[in-house]
Design a protein around this motif. Structure first.
Motif, PDB file in Angstrom:
ATOM      1  N   GLY A 150       0.842  -1.188   0.000  1.00 29.00           N
ATOM      2  CA  GLY A 150       0.000   0.000   0.000  1.00 29.00           C
ATOM      3  C   GLY A 150       0.871   1.228   0.000  1.00 29.00           C
ATOM      4  N   MET A 151       0.358   2.325  -0.565  1.00 29.69           N
ATOM      5  CA  MET A 151       1.181   3.536  -0.663  1.00 29.69           C
ATOM      6  C   MET A 151       1.039   4.387   0.605  1.00 29.69           C
ATOM      7  SD  MET A 151       0.929   4.293  -4.738  1.00 29.69           S
ATOM      8  CE  MET A 151      -0.794   3.850  -4.956  1.00 29.69           C
ATOM      9  N   VAL A 152       2.119   5.111   0.900  1.00 32.31           N
ATOM     10  CA  VAL A 152       2.209   5.903   2.134  1.00 32.31           C
ATOM     11  C   VAL A 152       2.220   7.386   1.754  1.00 32.31           C
ATOM     12  CG1 VAL A 152       3.592   6.365   4.204  1.00 32.31           C
ATOM     13  CG2 VAL A 152       3.552   4.049   3.221  1.00 32.31           C
ATOM     14  N   ASP A 153       1.127   8.077   2.063  1.00 33.32           N
ATOM     15  CA  ASP A 153       1.071   9.523   1.802  1.00 33.32           C
ATOM     16  C   ASP A 153       1.605  10.226   3.047  1.00 33.32           C
ATOM     17  OD1 ASP A 153       0.514  12.171   1.273  1.00 33.32           O
ATOM     18  OD2 ASP A 153      -1.447  11.759   0.372  1.00 33.32           O
ATOM     19  N   THR A 154       2.831  10.739   2.947  1.00 36.57           N
ATOM     20  CA  THR A 154       3.493  11.291   4.134  1.00 36.57           C
ATOM     21  C   THR A 154       3.073  12.724   4.442  1.00 36.57           C
ATOM     22  OG1 THR A 154       5.401  11.928   2.785  1.00 36.57           O
ATOM     23  CG2 THR A 154       5.529   9.804   3.902  1.00 36.57           C
ATOM     24  N   HIS A 155       2.199  13.307   3.600  1.00 32.60           N
ATOM     25  CA  HIS A 155       1.776  14.688   3.881  1.00 32.60           C
ATOM     26  C   HIS A 155       0.498  15.047   3.119  1.00 32.60           C
ATOM     27  CE1 HIS A 155       2.480  18.860   5.146  1.00 32.60           C
ATOM     28  NE2 HIS A 155       2.042  19.213   3.954  1.00 32.60           N
ATOM     29  N   ILE A 156      -0.585  15.161   3.851  1.00 35.33           N
ATOM     30  CA  ILE A 156      -1.863  15.489   3.201  1.00 35.33           C
ATOM     31  C   ILE A 156      -2.748  16.269   4.172  1.00 35.33           C
ATOM     32  CG2 ILE A 156      -2.583  13.073   3.733  1.00 35.33           C
ATOM     33  CD1 ILE A 156      -4.589  13.383   1.347  1.00 35.33           C
ATOM     34  N   HIS A 157      -3.360  17.351   3.663  1.00 39.63           N
ATOM     35  CA  HIS A 157      -4.263  18.163   4.482  1.00 39.63           C
ATOM     36  C   HIS A 157      -5.693  17.689   4.244  1.00 39.63           C
ATOM     37  CE1 HIS A 157      -1.207  21.347   5.453  1.00 39.63           C
ATOM     38  NE2 HIS A 157      -0.666  20.854   4.344  1.00 39.63           N
ATOM     39  N   ALA A 158      -6.211  16.861   5.156  1.00 37.01           N
ATOM     40  CA  ALA A 158      -7.568  16.334   4.990  1.00 37.01           C
ATOM     41  C   ALA A 158      -8.581  17.474   4.866  1.00 37.01           C
ATOM     42  CB  ALA A 158      -7.923  15.437   6.177  1.00 37.01           C
ATOM     43  N   SER A 174     -15.028  11.778   3.065  1.00 38.56           N
ATOM     44  CA  SER A 174     -14.734  11.736   1.625  1.00 38.56           C
ATOM     45  C   SER A 174     -13.246  11.536   1.355  1.00 38.56           C
ATOM     46  CB  SER A 174     -15.178  13.030   0.943  1.00 38.56           C
ATOM     47  OG  SER A 174     -16.549  13.235   1.136  1.00 38.56           O
ATOM     48  N   ILE A 175     -12.402  12.229   2.095  1.00 38.69           N
ATOM     49  CA  ILE A 175     -10.965  12.110   1.793  1.00 38.69           C
ATOM     50  C   ILE A 175     -10.415  10.756   2.250  1.00 38.69           C
ATOM     51  CG2 ILE A 175     -10.185  13.367   3.885  1.00 38.69           C
ATOM     52  CD1 ILE A 175      -8.464  13.295   0.403  1.00 38.69           C
ATOM     53  N   VAL A 176     -10.902  10.245   3.361  1.00 43.67           N
ATOM     54  CA  VAL A 176     -10.443   8.919   3.801  1.00 43.67           C
ATOM     55  C   VAL A 176     -10.878   7.866   2.781  1.00 43.67           C
ATOM     56  CG1 VAL A 176     -10.687   7.128   5.575  1.00 43.67           C
ATOM     57  CG2 VAL A 176     -10.311   9.507   6.260  1.00 43.67           C
ATOM     58  N   ALA A 213      -1.787   7.286   5.790  1.00 42.76           N
ATOM     59  CA  ALA A 213      -1.823   8.714   5.488  1.00 42.76           C
ATOM     60  C   ALA A 213      -1.393   9.505   6.714  1.00 42.76           C
ATOM     61  CB  ALA A 213      -3.226   9.137   5.063  1.00 42.76           C
ATOM     62  N   CYS A 214      -0.593  10.544   6.481  1.00 43.55           N
ATOM     63  CA  CYS A 214      -0.166  11.423   7.566  1.00 43.55           C
ATOM     64  C   CYS A 214      -0.887  12.758   7.371  1.00 43.55           C
ATOM     65  CB  CYS A 214       1.350  11.579   7.498  1.00 43.55           C
ATOM     66  SG  CYS A 214       2.038  12.376   8.948  1.00 43.55           S
ATOM     67  N   TYR A 215      -1.947  12.946   8.181  1.00 41.68           N
ATOM     68  CA  TYR A 215      -2.896  14.043   7.943  1.00 41.68           C
ATOM     69  C   TYR A 215      -2.648  15.281   8.793  1.00 41.68           C
ATOM     70  CZ  TYR A 215      -6.225  10.738   5.690  1.00 41.68           C
ATOM     71  OH  TYR A 215      -6.854   9.835   4.868  1.00 41.68           O
ATOM     72  N   PHE A 216      -2.801  16.450   8.196  1.00 38.07           N
ATOM     73  CA  PHE A 216      -3.061  17.698   8.898  1.00 38.07           C
ATOM     74  C   PHE A 216      -4.585  17.830   8.950  1.00 38.07           C
ATOM     75  CE2 PHE A 216       0.573  20.907   8.986  1.00 38.07           C
ATOM     76  CZ  PHE A 216       1.578  20.009   8.705  1.00 38.07           C
ATOM     77  N   ALA A 217      -5.134  18.165  10.125  1.00 40.56           N
ATOM     78  CA  ALA A 217      -6.569  18.483  10.211  1.00 40.56           C
ATOM     79  C   ALA A 217      -6.680  20.010  10.239  1.00 40.56           C
ATOM     80  CB  ALA A 217      -7.176  17.812  11.428  1.00 40.56           C
ATOM     81  N   LEU A 240     -11.627  13.192  12.671  1.00 38.57           N
ATOM     82  CA  LEU A 240     -10.856  12.636  11.542  1.00 38.57           C
ATOM     83  C   LEU A 240     -10.175  11.329  11.954  1.00 38.57           C
ATOM     84  CD1 LEU A 240      -9.513  12.613   8.750  1.00 38.57           C
ATOM     85  CD2 LEU A 240      -7.843  14.294   9.614  1.00 38.57           C
ATOM     86  N   ALA A 241      -9.625  11.315  13.165  1.00 40.70           N
ATOM     87  CA  ALA A 241      -8.969  10.092  13.653  1.00 40.70           C
ATOM     88  C   ALA A 241      -9.980   8.950  13.729  1.00 40.70           C
ATOM     89  CB  ALA A 241      -8.342  10.350  15.021  1.00 40.70           C
ATOM     90  N   GLU A 242     -11.168   9.267  14.224  1.00 43.11           N
ATOM     91  CA  GLU A 242     -12.193   8.233  14.355  1.00 43.11           C
ATOM     92  C   GLU A 242     -12.635   7.698  12.990  1.00 43.11           C
ATOM     93  OE1 GLU A 242     -15.459   9.390  16.949  1.00 43.11           O
ATOM     94  OE2 GLU A 242     -16.808   8.126  15.773  1.00 43.11           O
ATOM     95  N   ILE A 243     -12.747   8.608  12.028  1.00 38.71           N
ATOM     96  CA  ILE A 243     -13.170   8.199  10.683  1.00 38.71           C
ATOM     97  C   ILE A 243     -12.100   7.312  10.030  1.00 38.71           C
ATOM     98  CG2 ILE A 243     -13.617   9.082   8.349  1.00 38.71           C
ATOM     99  CD1 ILE A 243     -14.998  11.524   9.830  1.00 38.71           C
ATOM    100  N   ALA A 244     -10.832   7.711  10.134  1.00 40.63           N
ATOM    101  CA  ALA A 244      -9.742   6.890   9.569  1.00 40.63           C
ATOM    102  C   ALA A 244      -9.758   5.507  10.225  1.00 40.63           C
ATOM    103  CB  ALA A 244      -8.393   7.578   9.779  1.00 40.63           C
TER     104      ALA A 244
END
Ligand code: GUN
Ligand code: ZN
Length: 468
Positions: free
Chosen positions: A74-82, A123-125, A136-140, A150-154
């Protein structure tokens, strides 16, 4: 171990990276995943009879892949703004600091409302999972409760994730999107405390100062302390754009350079990932190496906001850990396949500048990067195999979770994508004389979620999505 039971077997072609090879293609292999979601065995299929006896499985327990199908990590997104997903694909006409003021801060303010947050975060998850992002490494946003959501949804969708409540106490007043220093610290403490009480297996909090431009010295230092006390991961942005680097010089005149600002606050650790780093000097990269801090390369964003280019070769030469990020919504695409393509494009642009520029004897396009001070040999662009490694194993190293995920090493958790290159109405064609390497390369360059038949996180199938 002998105590865990075998859950299932997969037989066919597996593609992954190791420390010694950016891409191994292992055909006719058989993999056993145990009830803890870990890879129990991974062998040539000629060992099947032996394995079946030892692990007590029969032919009918094996999921056999089609002839062009393959499994990859699986791919690792090290930086994404949910929180920025709502406007991804729009608002790309300004450079970083103006873009933040005009589009980003006003949007992030909307996440005070739980209902709004829930819609976009779901939607983003869902979107990233369908695109094959298993971690995914998310900024909220600055709002603690909706960041916890967001943590609960992931967690509910089964994605492996880091989730950060954003901290910012200066230079953020334009859109009335602000918190005081004390609020930012107290809310981060509450965020970590409530997060950890939920005892998620694969979703973790990450301390998230937005970037030095919007954080006071006091806030940075307190966050460094909190990270130390709780042993948490840390994420931020560094040296993304020229205007930003200039601002940091003005705001922090007593520091040697941008890296020094974070370093003096104890924010550079082996659990730190900093996005961008386009303008980091050799000296700064040496500090990253020493601290074990990583860089998230976000090429779509760098191009879309006209921020600059990161020289991945230079980062690799310094042996600094590096992964790829989509940086939604400065980057307009939420797929890591796009990040792979843009990373290759960026390094080809640098190759054109460095190697071809001189042959046209055009001073304007002569190399400007410090790369040449440490490298005499010819500059080479990233290969698709190297970009593949950055998106998988590299990302897991950057997030310091490569003991758990990133490739198909025995004992790691099975985070994987089942790729079907030949789907009716799919995005590309496979022909009779294509080698398996060709098929993999076509998927990386031309594929999309139509080719992603299944996604697994820690052995559990998370795509197709529930009620998709
Ligand atoms: N620097 C500070 N905040 C941000 C952000 O939201 N996106 C990007 N790309 N850079 C930033
Ligand atoms: Zn970012």
């Amino acid at each position: 171990s002998k105590t865990s039971k075998l859950a299932y077997c997969i037989k066919g072609t597996f593609v992954h990276s190791t420390d010694s090879s950016p891409m191994e293609i292992l055909q006719d292999h058989i993999m056993g995943v145990n009830s803890n979601g870990k890879i129990e065995f991974f062998e040539n299929a000629r060992k099947q009879v032996e394995l079946a006896k030892k692990w007590r499985f029969s032919e009918s327990d094996i999921r056999e892949l089609g002839s062009h199908e393959f499994c990859m990590p699986g791919m690792v997104d090290t930086h994404i703004h949910a929180s920025q997903y709502s406007f991804s694909g729009t608002a790309l006409d300004l450079s970083l600091l103006d873009w933040l003021d005009k589009y980003t801060f006003p949007t992030e303010r909307k996440y005070k409302e739980a209902e709004f947050a829930k819609t976009i975060y779901s939607s983003i998850v869902r979107r990233t999972l369908r695109n094959g992002t298993t971690t995914a490494c998310y900024f909220a946003t600055i709002y603690t409760d909706s960041s916890l959501l967001l943590a609960e949804i992931a967690n509910n969708y089964g994605q492996r994730a880091f989730v950060g409540k954003v901290c910012m106490d200066i230079n953020n007043c334009a859109a009335n999107y602000k918190e005081t220093t004390d609020e930012s610290i107290a809310e981060t403490e509450r965020f970590i405390k409530e997060f950890l009480e939920r005892k998620y297996c694969r979703v973790k909090p990450i301390i998230t100062p937005r970037f030095a431009v919007s954080c006071s010295e006091e806030l940075l230092q307190e966050l460094g302390e909190l990270a130390k006390i709780h042993g948490t991961h840390i994420q931020s942005h560094i040296s993304e754009a020229v205007g930003e680097v200039e601002s940091v010089k003005t705001l922090f005149p007593n520091y040697k350079h941008y890296t020094d600002v974070y370093d003096k606050s104890k924010l550079l650790t082996d659990k730190t990932v900093m996005a961008h780093g386009c303008y980091l000097s050799d000296e700064e990269l040496a500090i990253f190496r020493e601290r074990g801090a990583a860089i998230s390369h976000c090429p779509n964003s760098n191009i879309s906001l006209c921020s600059g280019h990161l020289d991945v070769r230079k980062v690799l030469k310094h042996k600094v850990k590096i992964g790829l990020g989509t940086d939604v919504a400065g980057g307009y695409c939420s797929s890591m396949l796009d990040a792979i393509r843009r990373a290759i494009d960026t390094s080809k642009v640098l190759y054109i500048q460095y190697e071809l520029g001189s042959s046209h004897s055009n001073q304007q396009t002569m190399p400007t990067s410090k790369t040449f001070s440490i490298q005499k040999e010819k500059y080479t662009a990233l290969s698709y195999k190297e970009a593949f490694r950055l998106a998988t194993l590299g990302g897991s190293q950057a997030l310091n979770i490569d003991d758990v995920t990133g490739n198909f090493q025995i004992g790691k958790e099975f985070d994987a994508i089942l790729v079907s290159p030949c789907v009716p109405g799919g995005p590309f064609d496979v022909f009779a004389d294509d080698t398996f390497e060709d098929v993999v390369q076509k998927f990386l360059n031309l594929g999309d979620d139509r080719n992603i038949k299944g996604v697994y996180v820690a052995g559990q199938q998370v795509v197709p999505l529930p009620n998709a």
